[in-house]
Design a protein around this motif. Structure first.
Motif, short mmCIF file in Angstrom:
data_model
loop_
_atom_site.label_atom_id
_atom_site.label_comp_id
_atom_site.label_asym_id
_atom_site.label_seq_id
_atom_site.Cartn_x
_atom_site.Cartn_y
_atom_site.Cartn_z
N ARG A 17 0.83 -1.20 0.00
CA ARG A 17 0.00 0.00 0.00
C ARG A 17 0.87 1.27 0.00
O ARG A 17 0.57 2.24 -0.70
N ALA A 18 1.93 1.25 0.79
CA ALA A 18 2.79 2.42 0.88
C ALA A 18 3.50 2.71 -0.44
O ALA A 18 3.51 3.84 -0.93
N LEU A 19 4.06 1.67 -1.05
CA LEU A 19 4.80 1.88 -2.29
C LEU A 19 3.86 2.18 -3.46
O LEU A 19 4.19 3.00 -4.32
N ASP A 20 2.69 1.55 -3.48
CA ASP A 20 1.74 1.82 -4.56
C ASP A 20 1.20 3.25 -4.49
O ASP A 20 0.70 3.78 -5.48
N SER A 21 1.27 3.87 -3.31
CA SER A 21 0.82 5.27 -3.19
C SER A 21 1.78 6.22 -3.90
O SER A 21 1.44 7.38 -4.15
N GLY A 22 3.00 5.73 -4.18
CA GLY A 22 4.01 6.56 -4.82
C GLY A 22 5.09 7.02 -3.87
O GLY A 22 5.89 7.90 -4.21
N ALA A 23 5.15 6.43 -2.69
CA ALA A 23 6.20 6.79 -1.74
C ALA A 23 7.57 6.58 -2.38
O ALA A 23 7.79 5.62 -3.11
N HIS A 24 8.48 7.48 -2.07
CA HIS A 24 9.86 7.36 -2.56
C HIS A 24 10.68 6.39 -1.71
O HIS A 24 11.79 6.02 -2.10
N GLY A 25 10.12 6.01 -0.59
CA GLY A 25 10.78 5.05 0.28
C GLY A 25 9.87 4.62 1.40
O GLY A 25 8.79 5.20 1.60
#
Length: 268
Positions: free
Chosen positions: A85-93
């Protein structure tokens, strides 16, 4: 992607990357924080201890990225679906708390990376717009395609894990050597309590300082980065001089309380 990831650019250049810490929801707050200083490289979106839901996380990640600050999501736990969920949101890390063993580290890498390095599922629609390269002088904007995200994500996202327990400290050298881990991040307060040397009156004793420094040494030996939670720019700069390069400077709740207290005290 690497050009748009301000945090990774700083770390690859072995330069201190200073960050803010958001615990309260709201994109207006995000924009105020990110635009308050030109040397803010990253903003931590705290799902573990903050009052931030999944949908708020998506909005905060977008707001920070639009301000040119790298959004980093601290997930509640190192479970696959939380990392997804975190990475799919577009988080850079991401920052994964309470990681203690090599197995834990390998599980985090597996969930964070696309095949063949990991098992992350591919759906870039929300993520790609958080990696837009803007060139101020020419006005040129380069948008990332889904294919480019797939090809570059494994090398362009920052995977940080928190060393905050006695067991993690015992395994820190092996954890640092796990391929795909980019940052060992220290929470001094949690680590101090875990090893029986809590921070008292804002000061840490020599045993805790040595434990923290052992994390930096493990990171250095493995060729990766060490980072640390700090409440002030002075502390962040001090730890940077000791080799810690991903350092927080301000947490919204602490900064807000201090600013309000100072203003009202001056009115007495």
């Amino acid at each position: 992607m690497q050009a748009a990831n301000r945090l990774q650019k700083s770390l690859k250049a072995s330069s201190p990357a200073y960050g803010g810490w958001q615990m309260l929801p709201g994109t207006n707050l995000t924009r105020v924080i990110c635009r308050a200083s030109t040397n803010m490289d990253w903003l931590l979106v705290d799902l573990e201890h903050g009052n931030i839901s999944d949908d708020s996380m998506h909005e905060i990640v977008a707001a920070a990225a639009a301000c040119g600050v790298s959004p980093v999501v601290r997930v509640v736990d190192g479970q696959d679906w939380m990392i997804k969920r975190a990475l799919d949101s577009g988080a850079h890390g991401i920052l994964v708390p309470v990681l203690e063993t090599v197995k834990d580290a390998r599980n985090v890498v597996r969930a964070s990376k696309f095949p063949p390095m990991g098992t992350r599922g591919f759906e870039p629609l929300l993520a790609v717009e958080k990696f837009v390269e803007q060139h101020a002088h020419s006005g040129y904007v380069k948008e990332l395609s889904g294919r480019e995200y797939l090809e570059q994500a494994n090398d362009s996202l920052v995977i940080a894990v928190q060393i905050e327990t006695q067991l993690a400290l015992e395994n820190v050298k092996e954890i640092a050597m796990v391929p795909g881990i980019d940052v060992l991040f220290v929470g001094p307060f949690d680590l101090g309590v875990s090893i029986g040397h809590p921070i008292v009156g804002g000061e840490m004793d020599e045993t805790l300082e040595l434990a923290i420094q052992s994390v930096q040494e493990a990171a250095s030996d493995a060729g990766i980065t060490a980072g640390i939670y700090c409440d002030s720019g002075r502390d962040a700069k001090g730890w940077a001089a000791k080799g810690f390069l991903m350092n927080s400077v301000m947490t919204d709740m602490i900064g807000l309380r201090e600013a309000v207290s100072q203003s009202f005290n001056s009115a007495k």
